[in-house]
Design an enzyme around this catalytic site. Structure first.
Site: not given
Lengths: 65, 460
Positions: B97, B158, B185-186, B208
């Site tokens: 990644k 995050g 992400a997000g 997260t």
């Protein structure tokens, strides 16, 4: 000889990368190494000579996102 | 329902990061509960005495999932490339990644360095999973340098904000119809994951939102269900904002990707007048194939055909004119190879249309299968009068071979078929037999249609 290992100054008597790892107590195959920002494969550590001021990175598996 | 990444199949569309869990035990439980088959890990500096890297490595090996090492924390091409090579040695995988961070606060990728690092690593044998923005040109450059998967963010890492720019994500999906796209992400809540999956994204990578939840294991389960729900919704063909009744009904009938079943008698005609004459006789599957006609008349023909077919519960398939088919609320089109090359497949799939494709040889079959059609047609099985074709009759062994290659998709046999020959084609694996000449050029088309209905009954 003075080296920078994982960002910290370190004094060593080792002359090659394999020797340094032995001195620091690294065993097994769960870490990887780089010398002055270049990857050094496991099998090349023994013939990778160290010089004053070299920057060594020893990285191990960690949690990551 | 699986996810295919660099020719590997994962049974879950959820990928998990491993950072910030309250404990290794909770991490392990969350991964198992989520059903995720791939997790991201990283490489970090360890103090000279510690053994925590070794312990963590033991833990993730016990989880028995695909390891996707990342280059988190790298800010330059050089750092990322060196870290990737180190990760390959430790984790024993070519998967990486690729993250090259451009902004400390938002962790927005430096897309210029990203493309360069992706080029170097692809040439070095890595299979690169680039963490990128939703910029289309950057995505194209990443594919050019060898990436086969793209991982756009939907909001800063995050931030837990979810898809902040739905239009951009839709454009991204449309722009890369055949590339596996994973939202990385997000995402903050399961509803965010469901929302992006409904748009047709192939998977999500989360960290997260699960790790920092009050109960990470329960949240892992919630996300797993949301990803599954979103994917099913996408495959079912969600109702678009301006969708009309017909589209909704068709979406319902798609039933989440379940394979459709074709009637064994597949009539092909060139006018709605034929449909009016023959469909009431028991035809359940008819293709309207009109070659040359001005648009207003063509539209009238399609509309009329649809009305008649609706009345007799007959599936209408529109040949070639997919745009008109969408506009006229039809739900099934057939494309020949030339039409296929010119068609906007993303628009067809977006419109919720099912798709059949003609094939005559292996190259055409490969082209057809690549676009994931709903059935494949093979012809001509026998000599045919209707079309001057460069292909010799395919014969029955070829029907069997084709069935093997297209299964589980339905196979339509076409070309020179008569009721007398049907047993042969069905026994060799055809699911439906298409006919033009034997009925339309018959002295008694109605009588011949009844014979076909009767002759195909045993395979219905």
């Amino acid at each position: 000889m003075k080296l920078i290992v994982n960002g910290r100054p370190l004094e060593t008597v080792a002359t090659d990368l394999a020797g340094l790892l032995g001195e620091l107590g690294y065993e097994g195959n769960w870490y990887a190494t780089a010398l002055n920002s270049e990857f050094v494969p496991r099998e090349e550590r023994k013939r990778t000579e160290l010089r004053e001021g070299d920057r060594i990175e020893i990285l191990t598996p960690r949690q990551g996102g | 329902m699986g996810l295919s990444l660099y020719k590997e199949q994962l049974s879950s569309r959820l990928l998990l990061g491993t950072a910030q869990y309250p404990s290794p035990a909770v991490l392990a439980d969350a991964v198992r509960t989520s059903g995720a088959r791939a997790i991201t890990v990283s490489l970090r500096r360890e103090g000279t005495s510690g053994q925590s890297g070794s312990r963590f490595w033991s833990l993730i090996r016990e989880l028995d999932v695909r390891i996707l090492p990342n280059t988190a924390g790298c800010h330059t091409v050089k750092e990322a490339v060196t870290t990737a090579r180190m990760a390959r040695e430790v984790f024993g995988t070519n998967w990486i990644k690729l993250e090259v961070i451009g902004n400390h606060d938002t962790l927005q990728p430096d897309v210029f360095a990203l493309v360069e690092a992706a080029r170097i690593l692809s040439e070095d044998g890595f299979t690169v999973f680039p963490y990128t923005t939703e910029d289309l040109v950057v995505g194209e450059k990443l594919l050019e340098v060898g990436c086969e998967v793209l991982m756009p963010w939907c909001a800063p890492i995050g931030s837990a904000r979810g898809p902040v720019n739905i239009d951009a994500l839709k454009a991204y999906r449309t722009h890369f119809p055949d590339t596996p796209l994973i939202i990385d992400a997000g995402l903050g809540r399961p509803s965010h994951a469901a929302a992006v999956m409904e748009l047709g994204f192939d998977g999500v990578l989360l960290n997260t939102a699960i790790a920092k939840a009050g109960d990470p294991v329960m949240m892992a389960s919630a996300f797993a269900q949301a990803v599954e729900a979103g994917r099913r919704a996408f495959e079912a063909g969600p109702l678009a904002g301006a969708a009309r009744h017909g589209r909704a009904l068709h979406a319902y009938h798609r039933q989440g990707g379940v394979l459709m079943r074709l009637d064994p008698f597949y009539l092909i005609v060139d006018s709605s007048a034929w449909i009016e004459r023959l469909v009431p006789l028991g035809v359940k599957l008819v293709q309207l194939r009109i070659k040359e006609m001005a648009e207003p008349e063509l539209r009238t023909e399609i509309r009329r055909a649809r009305t008649i077919c609706a009345r007799y519960d007959c599936q209408l398939i529109v040949n070639d004119y997919w745009q008109l088919a969408i506009e006229e609320d039809c739900d099934f089109v057939h494309l020949g190879q030339e039409d296929l090359a010119a068609a906007d497949l993303a628009a067809i799939k977006r419109g919720g249309l099912r798709l059949g494709i003609s094939t005559h040889d292996h190259a055409e079959l490969a082209t057809a299968l690549a676009v994931e059609p709903d059935y494949v047609a093979l012809g001509p099985i026998y000599p045919t009068l209707l079309k001057k074709m460069k292909w010799a009759p395919q014969g029955l062994p070829r029907v069997a071979e084709w069935k093997k290659r297209v299964a589980p998709l339905p196979l339509v046999a076409i070309g020179g078929l008569t009721p007398e020959q049907l047993a042969g084609v069905f026994e060799h694996g055809a699911d439906s037999a298409a006919v033009v000449t034997d009925i339309l050029r018959n002295s008694d088309p109605e009588g011949r249609t009844r014979e076909w209905v009767k002759a195909t009954r045993q395979w219905r």
